[in-house]
Design a protein around this motif. Sequence first.
Motif, short mmCIF file in Angstrom:
data_model
loop_
_atom_site.label_atom_id
_atom_site.label_comp_id
_atom_site.label_asym_id
_atom_site.label_seq_id
_atom_site.Cartn_x
_atom_site.Cartn_y
_atom_site.Cartn_z
N SER A 28 -31.61 18.97 37.37
CA SER A 28 -31.42 17.70 36.87
C SER A 28 -30.61 17.12 37.40
CB SER A 28 -30.62 17.80 35.36
OG SER A 28 -29.35 18.85 35.32
N ARG A 29 -29.87 17.50 38.21
CA ARG A 29 -29.41 16.14 39.45
C ARG A 29 -29.42 16.42 41.27
NH1 ARG A 29 -22.82 18.77 38.69
NH2 ARG A 29 -24.29 20.70 38.78
N PRO A 30 -29.46 15.32 42.08
CA PRO A 30 -29.80 14.68 42.91
C PRO A 30 -29.46 16.34 43.78
CG PRO A 30 -28.73 12.88 42.41
CD PRO A 30 -29.02 14.43 40.48
N ILE A 31 -30.11 16.91 44.77
CA ILE A 31 -29.38 17.65 45.36
C ILE A 31 -29.96 16.75 47.30
CG2 ILE A 31 -30.35 19.78 47.40
CD1 ILE A 31 -31.45 21.02 44.53
N GLY A 32 -28.84 17.04 47.98
CA GLY A 32 -29.04 16.37 49.38
C GLY A 32 -29.41 17.02 50.47
N PRO A 33 -30.37 16.58 51.50
CA PRO A 33 -31.08 17.54 52.36
C PRO A 33 -30.48 18.29 52.78
CG PRO A 33 -31.08 15.28 52.78
CD PRO A 33 -29.76 14.95 51.08
N VAL A 34 -30.93 19.57 52.64
CA VAL A 34 -30.65 20.52 53.36
C VAL A 34 -31.70 21.53 53.92
CG1 VAL A 34 -28.99 20.84 51.40
CG2 VAL A 34 -30.92 21.83 51.37
N ALA A 35 -31.25 22.04 55.28
CA ALA A 35 -32.05 23.17 55.49
C ALA A 35 -31.95 24.83 55.17
CB ALA A 35 -32.24 22.58 57.45
N TYR A 36 -32.97 25.26 55.42
CA TYR A 36 -32.82 26.92 55.34
C TYR A 36 -33.15 27.41 56.31
CZ TYR A 36 -30.98 26.27 50.41
OH TYR A 36 -31.26 26.26 49.17
N ASP A 37 -33.61 28.96 57.11
CA ASP A 37 -33.89 29.30 58.15
C ASP A 37 -35.27 30.30 57.55
OD1 ASP A 37 -34.24 29.89 60.38
OD2 ASP A 37 -32.15 31.31 60.50
N CYS A 38 -35.50 29.93 56.73
CA CYS A 38 -36.66 30.93 56.40
C CYS A 38 -37.92 29.57 55.51
CB CYS A 38 -36.46 31.38 55.43
SG CYS A 38 -35.94 30.54 53.61
N VAL A 39 -39.32 29.73 55.66
CA VAL A 39 -40.09 29.34 55.20
C VAL A 39 -40.39 29.32 53.56
CG1 VAL A 39 -42.77 29.16 55.03
CG2 VAL A 39 -41.44 29.80 57.02
N LYS A 40 -40.33 28.15 53.22
CA LYS A 40 -40.14 27.91 50.99
C LYS A 40 -41.01 27.29 50.86
CE LYS A 40 -37.01 26.25 49.65
NZ LYS A 40 -35.28 24.75 49.92
N SER A 41 -41.52 27.76 50.24
CA SER A 41 -42.61 27.03 49.37
C SER A 41 -42.15 26.74 47.37
CB SER A 41 -44.18 28.22 48.71
OG SER A 41 -45.25 27.84 50.00
N ALA A 67 -44.33 22.92 50.46
CA ALA A 67 -43.98 23.64 51.55
C ALA A 67 -43.46 23.51 52.83
CB ALA A 67 -45.59 23.89 52.64
N LEU A 68 -42.99 24.08 53.04
CA LEU A 68 -41.94 23.53 54.28
C LEU A 68 -40.96 24.59 55.22
CD1 LEU A 68 -38.50 22.62 51.71
CD2 LEU A 68 -40.45 20.88 53.23
N GLY A 69 -41.32 23.70 56.94
CA GLY A 69 -41.23 25.44 58.03
C GLY A 69 -39.87 25.54 57.62
N ALA A 70 -39.07 26.73 58.39
CA ALA A 70 -37.47 27.31 58.82
C ALA A 70 -37.10 25.66 59.54
CB ALA A 70 -37.82 28.18 59.53
#
Length: 313
Positions: A28-41, A67-70
């Motif tokens: 319910s709140r904004p999430i700033g851009p972050v990156a994860y060292d894994c593939v996400k769907s 769909a987000l790459g690592a």
Amino acid sequence: MGGRRVVRSCERPAEIFSPILARSRTISRPIGPVAYDCVKSIFIRHGSAILLSEFGEKPVTVGDVVALGANTLCGSEPEGSITVTTLYLDRDYVVDQVFWQHAALLADRLDAQDFAAELYSEPAQILHLGEDRAGMLMPWLDEMVALSIDGPSPKKFYRLQALLFVVLDVITPYVRTTEARRTPTQQRATLPGLPLCRHFSPLRAEVREAAGILRRAPEQRWTLHELAAAVHLSPSQLGRVFVDAYGKTPMTYLSTLRAERLARLLRETDLPVEAAMRQVGWRSRGHAARLFRECVGVTPTRYRQLSRRKSTA
């Protein structure tokens, strides 16, 4: 979009690991851009949001999958609130699936890593499945979340993987890919721990005997000529039929056996690393470290550290 922040844990507790993890949450709140060292769907189940990623700012709503790459930055600004289910997939696990999916084209898993990067060249995509098609995924996603709650369980892994494959079967036709070109010259000889594609066919008696000799005494200083003489074949004949049977040369097969035995010694004994290397048949520490790393992915010292950390977790 701010600085690059990489979260390597994929929101997993530090003491556990699973190549597949599913989580549902309401934001319910904004999430700033972050990156994860894994593939996400990320499956949008309720509500809508503005997504911020490498494609700029785009809206997502029910029936969409992100769909987000690592190591791909992504943030969101919910319009009210949004409920999502996220699948986190270990990068090496994904590369392994790509390798077996395209085994006829690839030489080894290192080749698969480059191939995957070329094939999935857009690291951030929004897949518009539609509410009906996305809706049929929800029972499978819910079960994946339930299987993930208590942490990894070997007894549950195949069910979790089966559910993942069903979900991927539905969404992958919507993923944009780039044509990847492969030529016969790109199918090079494999590294010790990485199997070549091969046909499943009956093993010649000489090949079985040669492999057995190496398994029984990998610590000996074998040469191709000595091994070929032991099974009454010429070195060139043995090399050819051995590659046909096992996907690697006899000496590469020997390196794999030594790496497996060394890994066991590093896990189960307190032998100094160099002594363990000599016990499996490697006399040069630098040579042994290089071959072990090619097989296992880390140096012998690092492997011992990781295995002991896992045993005390």
